[in-house]
Design a protein around this motif. Structure first.
Motif, mmCIF file in Angstrom:
data_model
loop_
_atom_site.group_PDB
_atom_site.id
_atom_site.type_symbol
_atom_site.label_atom_id
_atom_site.label_comp_id
_atom_site.label_asym_id
_atom_site.label_seq_id
_atom_site.Cartn_x
_atom_site.Cartn_y
_atom_site.Cartn_z
ATOM 1 N N ALA A 50 0.828 -1.208 0.000
ATOM 2 C CA ALA A 50 0.000 0.000 0.000
ATOM 3 C C ALA A 50 0.859 1.253 0.000
ATOM 4 N N ALA A 51 1.952 1.229 0.781
ATOM 5 C CA ALA A 51 2.831 2.401 0.827
ATOM 6 C C ALA A 51 3.465 2.655 -0.532
ATOM 7 N N GLY A 52 3.878 1.576 -1.199
ATOM 8 C CA GLY A 52 4.486 1.751 -2.516
ATOM 9 C C GLY A 52 3.487 2.171 -3.570
ATOM 10 N N SER A 53 2.335 1.515 -3.605
ATOM 11 C CA SER A 53 1.344 1.823 -4.642
ATOM 12 C C SER A 53 0.765 3.220 -4.480
ATOM 13 N N VAL A 134 12.551 6.644 -2.855
ATOM 14 C CA VAL A 134 11.821 6.396 -1.608
ATOM 15 C C VAL A 134 11.296 4.971 -1.559
ATOM 16 N N THR A 135 10.639 4.531 -2.621
ATOM 17 C CA THR A 135 9.915 3.260 -2.561
ATOM 18 C C THR A 135 10.832 2.057 -2.509
ATOM 19 N N ILE A 136 12.027 2.123 -3.070
ATOM 20 C CA ILE A 136 12.888 0.939 -3.056
ATOM 21 C C ILE A 136 13.445 0.660 -1.677
ATOM 22 N N THR A 137 13.225 1.563 -0.721
ATOM 23 C CA THR A 137 13.669 1.280 0.650
ATOM 24 C C THR A 137 12.721 0.335 1.364
ATOM 25 N N LEU A 138 11.527 0.147 0.801
ATOM 26 C CA LEU A 138 10.576 -0.775 1.419
ATOM 27 C C LEU A 138 11.016 -2.209 1.117
ATOM 28 N N LEU A 499 -4.641 4.793 10.672
ATOM 29 C CA LEU A 499 -4.627 6.219 10.981
ATOM 30 C C LEU A 499 -3.506 6.923 10.216
ATOM 31 N N SER A 500 -2.363 6.243 10.067
ATOM 32 C CA SER A 500 -1.281 6.822 9.262
ATOM 33 C C SER A 500 -1.718 6.998 7.812
ATOM 34 N N ALA A 501 -2.487 6.032 7.302
ATOM 35 C CA ALA A 501 -2.989 6.142 5.934
ATOM 36 C C ALA A 501 -3.919 7.340 5.790
ATOM 37 N N VAL A 502 -4.781 7.536 6.776
ATOM 38 C CA VAL A 502 -5.703 8.681 6.733
ATOM 39 C C VAL A 502 -4.921 9.990 6.769
ATOM 40 N N LEU A 503 -3.927 10.063 7.654
ATOM 41 C CA LEU A 503 -3.125 11.286 7.739
ATOM 42 C C LEU A 503 -2.371 11.544 6.431
ATOM 43 N N GLY A 537 3.758 1.963 6.115
ATOM 44 C CA GLY A 537 4.380 0.787 5.531
ATOM 45 C C GLY A 537 5.227 -0.003 6.501
ATOM 46 N N GLY A 538 5.325 0.434 7.739
ATOM 47 C CA GLY A 538 6.068 -0.332 8.730
ATOM 48 C C GLY A 538 7.477 0.138 8.947
ATOM 49 N N GLN A 539 7.861 1.272 8.350
ATOM 50 C CA GLN A 539 9.199 1.786 8.555
ATOM 51 C C GLN A 539 9.324 2.371 9.951
ATOM 52 N N GLU A 540 10.390 2.040 10.622
ATOM 53 C CA GLU A 540 10.632 2.580 11.954
ATOM 54 C C GLU A 540 11.441 3.861 11.812
#
Length: 760
Positions: A50-53, A134-138, A499-503, A537-540
């Motif tokens: 979802a974070a990448g798309s 950005v996305t390739i870090t996932l 909630l992160s997605a909404v923000l 996306g779960g990045q800390e």
């Protein structure tokens, strides 16, 4: 301009927030598309996909906001597909530094060259590189990488579908471009009442021509109001100038001048009414006193000769504008006489100045027939996707390449710029070097998430100095605010995935809404969007705010330093731009004068093509001069004062030629044999004069003077053409005087080439 002052100007520009018309419905549509993609991805694949798309849908919506005349669905599809390809290649090589760095260098180099095909394609290509970083870090596998890329393309498809299903002012940009052109001519008509030689900026007309270049699908669905009006508007400007100019028109004072002022005021009111109708897609509402001014039978009594012909021509053109703006283009003019009443003998003057009343609102506008040719309009070189063929007075279709045929056109444009000295090529070299250097620096620094440095650099770098520096300042300021707010929310609220997605969606909506107000607000919203999306996306996020800001600062400093070390200044090229403009005006003047020797009527494709080339050269000069004023570079052979005076002289040259064009003889009129010799003299003299300017010499016009002297010996049957030719020589001499004041840089061979009479 000194470096200190240049940095001060660009800093102020980057931090400025402008008052712009907001488009909340379009912003809401883009945010809704992003929310749909995130929701589908979260449900089917999880947070990482979802974070990448989401980046695909995010960038596809941004593409629809770009100033392009291409259909918005095409932009969204192209953006999503290109980002999917870029990201998939990045995934394949991201874990191998020795493979990823060459890919990054190649991709950024091609993105830099993409600016040759226009700013819209250039921005999309640069965004692809930034989003890829950005996305390739996932974390993901190759199979999942393909799924990520597919979902990014899906994001573009969703945004395209929403544009089709929920259109918001579908033809709004095209309407605004045409309305702005008519409004500019209305303002020009009003200014001519007080200043008969007032200048006119051709940029609105050039933008209207650019908007008239359509893809085949657009040509089938274009509203009737946008068909033909621009071509008529193009012909109004020289008629307005010829009616007002005392050199070929009426005296500066007296009853003739009063009548001309009335007609100019009425023309301004009529053009404004047509502009409002086209902008809003509504009925034309013309003030009655404006119609009455052209219906007055006194005009034919007060005016005579060239002014009378210009007034008659203006009335005919304004009638055509009202017909097309009212949606009745191609039909017979509506009858101004009410049903059942006798015709008003005063409603039509013998000079052909009658205007129709408002078109019947009950009759719906007829759509453009399928397969009909679009309005001929060439494409301006500034702010365009691709170049288009120039229009002529004949109805030649002006086609914009479809999305499937755009790639070879863009490749050809990139090949043209892949030459030594090209600003686009230098930009490509800069951005490729900065991206690689920024990535390596980010990897070496102990902060983590080092991609922020190259991403920041790629997003702010542009082919010219002022935009690069102002965007770098805005990027730093926006990131400082954005990451501070986003990090504070993450640490205080600890939002989960949803909630992160909404923000993230909220931040994207704010960016879509505020992106036209300035880079500061847009960059702040983008920074917050990236933080929340990667958090989803779960990045800390172990970085502190200062560390993220430091990496952004590193990217900005790299971008600014690269331009200082490897610049593409416009200041040294001003003489070349000025020479190109002079040469183009010379070809335009020669084409016009030659038709007095061989009358061919008003339809003169060679004159039209020469005019368009002169306008292109004019716009190229204006853009170069504007950029040069903010550059920390001393002039090399053309000071600011000399450049302004020379540009003023060339403006007058263009105006004089335009006056002569407005009075081109009809087919079968008495020819002026001496005009042929003058045309050749003008063409040769301006070509030699352009070369002299490039070589820092003062141009001289002996050949033109000799041609005019020979003309006077033969006699001239039309005072307009002889007076216009004399004015042309006067303006050429003004150009030489303007350049002659630029001492000492432009003195080589200048005194040697002066004539004895000029040495005193």
């Amino acid at each position: 301009m000194s470096w200190f002052r240049a940095l001060k100007v660009t800093t102020r520009s980057g931090l400025t927030v402008e008052r712009k018309r907001l488009e909340p419905l379009i912003a809401l549509r883009g945010a809704a598309g992003l929310a749909i993609v995130i929701a589908v991805s979260l449900t089917l694949f999880g947070p990482a996909v979802a974070a990448g798309s989401a980046f695909g849908a995010f960038q596809a919506a941004i593409a629809t906001f770009q100033r392009s005349w291409r259909p918005r669905p095409e932009l969204a599809l192209a953006s999503g597909a290109s980002l999917g390809v870029s990201t998939f290649l990045g995934y394949l090589t991201g874990s191998h530094l020795f493979l990823f760095l060459p890919l990054l260098a190649l991709w950024t180099y091609l993105a830099g060259l993409a600016w040759a095909a226009g700013p819209t394609i250039g921005i999309m290509a640069s965004s692809n590189v930034a989003m890829m970083l950005v996305t390739i870090t996932l974390p993901t596998t190759v199979a999942e990488a393909a799924g990520h890329a597919a979902m990014m393309a899906f994001g573009g498809l969703v945004q395209a579908a929403l544009v089709v299903l929920f259109p918001v002012r579908r033809w709004g940009a095209h309407r605004d471009a045409l309305a702005d052109a008519l409004a500019a001519e209305a303002d020009y008509a009003r200014r001519l009442r007080h200043d008969p030689v007032a200048p006119f900026d051709p940029e609105p007309l050039m933008l209207a021509r650019s908007a008239a270049a359509l893809t085949p699908r657009q040509a089938r669905t274009r509203p009737a109001q946008l068909h033909g009006t621009r071509g008529v508007a193009e012909r109004i400007r020289p008629v307005l100038a010829s009616l007002a100019d005392p050199a070929v028109g009426v005296p500066e004072e007296g009853p003739e001048r009063d009548r001309v002022r009335e007609l100019l005021a009425a023309a301004g009111a009529i053009l404004d009414a047509a502009a409002r109708a086209i902008r809003h897609g509504s009925r034309v509402k013309v003030p009655p006193d404006a119609i009455a001014a052209f219906r007055s039978p006194d005009t034919g009594v007060i005016l005579s000769g060239p002014p009378q012909r210009a007034a008659a021509r203006l009335g005919s053109l304004l009638r055509d504008v009202l017909e097309t703006a009212g949606g009745t283009s191609g039909s017979a003019p509506p009858d101004p006489t009410p049903r059942g009443s006798a015709p008003d003998p005063a409603a039509q003057s013998p000079q052909g100045l009658e205007l129709p009343t408002q078109p019947d609102a009950a009759a719906p506008p007829a759509p453009t027939p399928r397969g009909s040719a679009p309005d001929p309009a060439p494409q301006s070189p500034a702010g365009l996707d691709v170049p288009a063929q120039p229009d002529t007075s004949a109805p030649v279709p002006l086609r914009r390449p479809s999305i499937f045929t755009l790639l070879p056109v863009a490749v050809r444009a990139m090949k043209r710029e892949a030459r030594p000295g090209s600003p686009v090529l230098r930009h490509a070299n800069r951005v490729a070097a900065v991206a690689v250097a920024g990535y390596l620096i980010g990897e070496v620094l102990p902060y983590g998430h080092g991609y922020w440095a190259p991403m920041s650099a790629v997003m702010v770098m542009r082919p010219d100095f002022s935009q690069t520096y102002s965007r770098a300042i805005a990027r730093f300021g926006g990131t400082l605010v954005g990451v501070t707010l986003a990090t504070a929310i993450l640490q205080l609220a600890h939002p989960g995935t949803y909630l992160s997605a909404v923000l993230a969606v909220v931040c994207a909506a704010l960016m879509y809404l505020l992106m036209r107000t300035g880079q500061l607000a847009a960059q702040g919203c983008i920074a917050m969007y990236v933080v929340f999306l990667l958090g989803m996306g779960g990045q800390e996020w172990s970085q502190t705010v200062p560390e993220r800001v430091v990496l952004t600062l590193v990217g900005g400093v790299l971008a600014m330093t690269s331009y200082a070390l490897y610049p593409a200044w416009e200041t040294p090229r001003l003489r070349t731009r000025l020479a190109d403009w002079l040469a183009a005006l010379g070809e335009y003047a020669a084409a016009v004068v030659a038709h007095y020797a061989s009358p061919a009527g008003k339809s003169c494709p060679d004159v039209r093509e020469a005019l368009l080339k002169a306008r292109d050269a004019h716009i190229a000069w204006e853009q170069a001069a504007t950029r040069a004023k903010t550059e920390p570079v001393r002039h090399r052979g053309l000071s600011n004062a000399a450049a302004d005076d020379a540009a003023h002289a060339l403006h007058h040259i263009g105006r004089v030629v335009m006056l002569m064009e407005a009075h081109l003889p009809e087919r079968g009129a008495t020819p002026v044999p001496a005009a042929d010799a003058l045309a050749e003299a003008l063409r040769a003299a301006t070509r030699d004069g352009a070369q002299a300017i490039r070589e820092r010499r003062i141009p001289r016009w002996k050949a033109v003077r000799e041609a005019l002297d020979a003309w006077d010996g033969e006699g001239v049957p039309d005072r307009v053409v002889r007076r216009g030719a004399g004015l042309f020589l006067e303006t050429l001499e003004e150009l030489s005087e303007a350049l002659d004041t630029d001492v000492p840089p432009m003195t080589r061979e200048s005194t040697e080439s002066r004539e004895p009479s000029e040495r005193g």
